[in-house]
Write an enzyme that holds these catalytic residues in place. Structure first.
Site, PDB file in Angstrom:
ATOM      1  N   HIS A  83      -5.431  -3.669   5.482  1.00  0.00           N
ATOM      2  CA  HIS A  83      -4.885  -4.068   4.166  1.00  0.00           C
ATOM      3  C   HIS A  83      -5.953  -4.318   3.271  1.00  0.00           C
ATOM      4  O   HIS A  83      -5.631  -5.338   2.483  1.00  0.00           O
ATOM      5  CB  HIS A  83      -3.747  -4.960   4.430  1.00  0.00           C
ATOM      6  CG  HIS A  83      -3.028  -5.391   3.150  1.00  0.00           C
ATOM      7  ND1 HIS A  83      -2.334  -4.352   2.337  1.00  0.00           N
ATOM      8  CD2 HIS A  83      -2.544  -6.574   2.499  1.00  0.00           C
ATOM      9  CE1 HIS A  83      -1.815  -5.045   1.268  1.00  0.00           C
ATOM     10  NE2 HIS A  83      -2.096  -6.059   1.486  1.00  0.00           N
ATOM     11  N   ASP A 108       0.986  -1.265  -0.080  1.00  0.00           N
ATOM     12  CA  ASP A 108       0.046   0.006   0.014  1.00  0.00           C
ATOM     13  C   ASP A 108       0.888   1.158   0.005  1.00  0.00           C
ATOM     14  O   ASP A 108       0.647   2.229  -0.568  1.00  0.00           O
ATOM     15  CB  ASP A 108      -0.870   0.037   1.167  1.00  0.00           C
ATOM     16  CG  ASP A 108      -2.080  -1.186   1.242  1.00  0.00           C
ATOM     17  OD1 ASP A 108      -2.273  -1.546   0.020  1.00  0.00           O
ATOM     18  OD2 ASP A 108      -2.135  -1.545   2.309  1.00  0.00           O
TER      19      ASP A 108
END
Length: 337
Positions: A199, A172
């Site tokens: 996530h 990310d």
């Protein structure tokens, strides 16, 4: 003491060329898969690794033989099938777990849950028995649930150490850095966007306001950028049209995180990476924030920092889903036979 603008391990280049030596035994569980193979290649390239122990349920001897021909110092061993799992883990200081089935078009991360939950619970059980003090870095999705699963399994064995259990959310951050750099014409290696939360989807919370160097976007562009970072995994799944999910970028991100852990274990100071860990920073038991890493794992949780109103709303919006995913993982272990 540590500025929030500390740049985490910037690129793999440093780890591939560093002169520092370490004798770390690193295991990759799921080494034959789409993430596992390129991840193992990157780890084999690093002088931080002295022994690379590869495990999977199929094809591991071939992957190990192939990698063993590379002219770098890490010794490579391949271990295949449940009978060889214990041997793969004995003496390991770091265990990286990309094992599990990948996401296919139309699948949510929740669809992956039952298969990957069982796999992670089995592997965590083996870690608890064979290398209870290792740093455990979990890539297997859904990370929002697999970290609680692994943590509960380690607790059952009485060896849980929250400072050594990490959900790898680095992809990310890598994506946020790449997308911001692209929009602003910057060198991505010099951009650092902290990404907090979880996530998956809306639990991925990029803190663009804390980006170094400082960047600004109009509200509509900021919303679109945030959404793209949150849905970037789906972007790759669609582009691969049934042929898999993000594997190469995930391998890069997994290697970056592993090298940071190894650097910190080696005594390097000021190593900061975001990670999904046991946390007191919010009302969620597990939450990703920037972490100062040290010889024994997490040295200090650097927290959320100062958020804008937009970012505060993102955090508030993520809470219900994050809590649900955590409970789902904990319940899975509680109900295990």
């Amino acid at each position: 003491m540590f500025a929030r603008s500390v740049r985490p391990t910037v690129s793999l280049a440093r780890s591939l060329s560093t002169s520092s030596q370490n004798n770390a035994k690193v295991a990759v569980l799921g080494a034959s898969g789409g993430i596992g193979q390129p991840l193992s290649l990157l780890l084999k390239n690093s002088p931080l690794v002295s022994h690379l122990s590869l495990f999977d349920i199929a094809h591991t001897p071939g992957v190990a033989a192939d990698l063993s021909h590379i002219e770098t110092r890490a010794q490579v061993t391949g271990h295949m099938g449940p009978d060889q799992l214990d041997a793969a883990l004995q003496g390991c200081e770091v265990v990286v777990i990309p094992a599990g089935v990948p996401r296919k078009p139309g699948m949510t991360r929740d669809d992956l849950f039952n298969t990957n939950a069982t796999i992670v619970a089995t592997l965590a059980d083996a870690c608890a028995r064979n290398c209870p003090e290792a740093m455990i870095c979990i890539i297997a999705n859904p990370v929002n649930s697999t970290i609680p699963i692994a943590s509960e399994v380690m607790k059952k064995h009485g060896v849980y150490n929250p400072n050594r259990m990490f959900g790898v959310t680095t992809l990310d951050i890598v994506r946020a850095n790449a997308f911001v750099a692209d929009l602003k014409g910057l060198d991505p290696a010099r951009v650092n966007v902290p990404v907090i939360g979880g996530h998956a989807g809306i639990t991925i919370i990029p803190l663009i306001s804390q980006c170094t160097p400082k960047v600004e976007f109009p509200a509509d562009q900021l919303a679109a950028l945030t959404s793209r970072i949150q849905e970037a995994g789906t972007e790759v799944v669609k582009a691969k049209a049934g042929a898999g999910s993000a594997t190469l970028s995930m391998a890069y991100a997994g290697a970056r995180f592993t090298f940071s852990v190894l650097d910190a274990m080696n005594g390097k100071e000021g190593v900061v990476e975001c990670g999904y860990v046991r946390s007191e920073e919010t009302e969620c038991k597990y939450f990703s924030t920037p972490l100062l890493l040290g010889k024994n794992g997490i040295e200090k949780n650097l927290g959320l920092g100062k958020l804008t109103a937009f970012e505060e709303k993102l955090v508030a919006d993520a809470m219900t889903e994050l809590k649900s995913s955590i409970k789902k993982g904990e319940d899975f272990v509680a109900n295990m036979k």
